[in-house]
Design a protein around this motif. Structure first.
Motif, mmCIF file in Angstrom:
data_model
loop_
_atom_site.group_PDB
_atom_site.id
_atom_site.type_symbol
_atom_site.label_atom_id
_atom_site.label_comp_id
_atom_site.label_asym_id
_atom_site.label_seq_id
_atom_site.Cartn_x
_atom_site.Cartn_y
_atom_site.Cartn_z
ATOM 1 N N LEU A 4 -11.822 -22.672 8.618
ATOM 2 C CA LEU A 4 -11.326 -21.226 7.972
ATOM 3 C C LEU A 4 -11.361 -21.041 6.836
ATOM 4 O O LEU A 4 -11.053 -22.020 5.854
ATOM 5 N N ASN A 5 -12.442 -20.183 6.496
ATOM 6 C CA ASN A 5 -12.814 -20.269 5.152
ATOM 7 C C ASN A 5 -13.967 -21.407 4.193
ATOM 8 O O ASN A 5 -13.262 -20.932 3.187
ATOM 9 N N GLN A 6 -13.621 -22.518 4.893
ATOM 10 C CA GLN A 6 -14.085 -23.749 3.894
ATOM 11 C C GLN A 6 -15.162 -24.093 5.266
ATOM 12 O O GLN A 6 -14.980 -24.384 6.285
ATOM 13 N N ALA A 16 -14.212 -19.078 10.528
ATOM 14 C CA ALA A 16 -14.153 -17.995 10.499
ATOM 15 C C ALA A 16 -13.839 -17.882 9.314
ATOM 16 O O ALA A 16 -13.324 -18.588 8.253
ATOM 17 N N GLN A 17 -14.856 -16.687 8.698
ATOM 18 C CA GLN A 17 -14.315 -16.259 6.779
ATOM 19 C C GLN A 17 -14.462 -14.883 6.597
ATOM 20 O O GLN A 17 -15.445 -14.054 7.529
ATOM 21 N N MET A 18 -14.334 -15.187 5.859
ATOM 22 C CA MET A 18 -14.156 -13.440 4.950
ATOM 23 C C MET A 18 -15.571 -13.991 4.118
ATOM 24 O O MET A 18 -15.510 -14.468 3.651
ATOM 25 N N LYS A 19 -15.672 -12.397 3.868
ATOM 26 C CA LYS A 19 -17.408 -12.385 3.079
ATOM 27 C C LYS A 19 -16.617 -12.127 1.434
ATOM 28 O O LYS A 19 -16.637 -10.827 0.930
ATOM 29 N N ASP A 20 -16.246 -13.336 1.351
ATOM 30 C CA ASP A 20 -15.706 -13.551 -0.391
ATOM 31 C C ASP A 20 -16.453 -12.621 -1.233
ATOM 32 O O ASP A 20 -15.895 -12.123 -2.300
ATOM 33 N N VAL A 147 -5.137 -4.244 -2.915
ATOM 34 C CA VAL A 147 -5.848 -5.298 -2.930
ATOM 35 C C VAL A 147 -6.936 -5.196 -1.883
ATOM 36 O O VAL A 147 -7.422 -4.517 -1.642
ATOM 37 N N MET A 148 -7.583 -6.123 -2.335
ATOM 38 C CA MET A 148 -8.921 -6.580 -1.070
ATOM 39 C C MET A 148 -8.284 -6.983 0.079
ATOM 40 O O MET A 148 -7.636 -8.496 -0.140
ATOM 41 N N ARG A 149 -8.181 -6.317 1.256
ATOM 42 C CA ARG A 149 -7.147 -7.384 2.401
ATOM 43 C C ARG A 149 -7.621 -8.056 3.359
ATOM 44 O O ARG A 149 -9.108 -7.417 3.149
ATOM 45 N N TYR A 150 -7.559 -9.154 3.375
ATOM 46 C CA TYR A 150 -8.111 -9.800 4.071
ATOM 47 C C TYR A 150 -7.184 -10.113 5.403
ATOM 48 O O TYR A 150 -6.033 -10.188 5.324
ATOM 49 N N ASP A 151 -7.926 -9.431 5.985
ATOM 50 C CA ASP A 151 -7.191 -9.267 8.319
ATOM 51 C C ASP A 151 -7.118 -10.885 8.606
ATOM 52 O O ASP A 151 -7.822 -11.680 9.419
ATOM 53 N N PHE A 152 -5.702 -11.495 8.124
ATOM 54 C CA PHE A 152 -5.835 -13.236 8.470
ATOM 55 C C PHE A 152 -5.394 -13.683 10.596
ATOM 56 O O PHE A 152 -5.757 -14.361 10.754
ATOM 57 N N SER A 153 -5.247 -12.165 10.826
ATOM 58 C CA SER A 153 -4.506 -11.972 12.056
ATOM 59 C C SER A 153 -5.655 -11.877 12.786
ATOM 60 O O SER A 153 -6.132 -12.884 13.636
ATOM 61 N N ARG A 154 -6.750 -11.259 12.808
ATOM 62 C CA ARG A 154 -8.206 -11.288 13.143
ATOM 63 C C ARG A 154 -8.887 -12.894 12.829
ATOM 64 O O ARG A 154 -9.561 -12.588 13.900
ATOM 65 N N MET A 155 -8.773 -13.689 12.067
ATOM 66 C CA MET A 155 -9.600 -14.485 11.561
ATOM 67 C C MET A 155 -8.750 -15.359 12.186
ATOM 68 O O MET A 155 -9.449 -16.567 13.188
ATOM 69 N N MET A 172 -21.525 -27.210 22.342
ATOM 70 C CA MET A 172 -22.966 -25.748 21.838
ATOM 71 C C MET A 172 -23.151 -25.613 20.880
ATOM 72 O O MET A 172 -22.060 -26.865 19.062
ATOM 73 N N LYS A 173 -24.258 -25.266 19.784
ATOM 74 C CA LYS A 173 -24.540 -25.384 18.195
ATOM 75 C C LYS A 173 -22.638 -24.667 17.646
ATOM 76 O O LYS A 173 -22.564 -23.410 18.506
ATOM 77 N N ALA A 174 -23.303 -25.102 16.592
ATOM 78 C CA ALA A 174 -21.605 -24.115 15.588
ATOM 79 C C ALA A 174 -22.095 -22.882 15.537
ATOM 80 O O ALA A 174 -23.279 -22.964 14.681
ATOM 81 N N LYS A 175 -21.018 -21.900 14.811
ATOM 82 C CA LYS A 175 -21.439 -20.796 14.807
ATOM 83 C C LYS A 175 -20.473 -20.426 14.053
ATOM 84 O O LYS A 175 -18.888 -20.602 14.133
ATOM 85 N N GLY A 176 -20.020 -19.274 13.456
ATOM 86 C CA GLY A 176 -19.976 -18.449 12.213
ATOM 87 C C GLY A 176 -19.191 -17.186 12.174
ATOM 88 O O GLY A 176 -20.009 -15.842 13.220
ATOM 89 N N ILE A 177 -18.130 -16.369 12.602
ATOM 90 C CA ILE A 177 -17.873 -15.630 12.774
ATOM 91 C C ILE A 177 -17.232 -14.398 10.995
ATOM 92 O O ILE A 177 -16.385 -15.843 10.256
#
Length: 193
Positions: A4-6, A16-20, A147-155, A172-177
């Protein structure tokens, strides 16, 4: 493993990551559009990837607005309410050199807001404030914090989906969302014009 985000160097893992970067840029651009030019970025640990990206977005938005690097202020603290309080003490002691502050997470924003109120400084009258995350506390405090909302439920759902997919296909090859943060306007920012 799903991260998650790292990212972890050398680890082929889904993430899964936010576009920080975009979040930092948009928060800054929002304040700039409202006439703020003296904006501070209240950051957490300097080596955390997510907030480093938020900081880069802040710096780039300031530079795009013609604000020179020497006029950009970044303060490094811990991600705690107490650190937000400390920064409020510092800027009040320095005569309120900023018209707006972007706090890298909600704990920093809440500590900053509460301490300014204790010191008799009006938010947003004297200092505007934008936070990151959108926890319940920033919605119910007064004034409610923009705020800049980060939707942690969706993540979290995306992480679970990635983990299940990876369990079914272990090679499988690693992928990100990636997820876009959303600006939620509340009562903590005023127009300077």
């Amino acid at each position: 493993v799903v991260l998650l985000n790292q990212a972890v160097r050398g680890l082929n893992a889904c993430m899964a990551q936010m576009k920080d970067y975009e979040g930092g840029y948009e928060a800054t651009r929002y304040l700039l559009k409202r006439g703020h030019r003296r904006i501070a970025f209240l950051n957490g640990y300097a080596n955390a990837v997510a907030v480093a990206d938020r900081e880069r977005g802040f710096c780039d938005a300031m530079a795009d607005a013609g604000i020179l690097a020497g006029d950009i202020h970044i303060e490094y603290k811990e991600f705690t309410e107490e650190s937000g309080r400390e920064f409020a003490d510092e800027i009040v002691r320095d005569g309120l050199p900023f018209t707006a502050v972007i706090a890298a997470n909600d704990l920093l924003a809440i500590g900053f807001l509460l301490r300014l109120q204790e010191l008799g400084v009006s938010v947003p009258g004297q200092v505007s404030l934008v936070g990151f995350d959108d926890t319940l506390a920033v919605r119910v405090c007064h004034p409610a914090i923009t705020v800049m909302r980060y939707d942690f439920s969706r993540m979290g759902e995306a992480m679970a989906d990635l983990l299940l997919e990876h369990m079914e296909r272990p090679f499988m090859k690693a992928k990100g969302i990636s997820f876009e943060p959303e600006l939620i306007e509340r009562e903590s920012v005023r127009d300077m014009s």
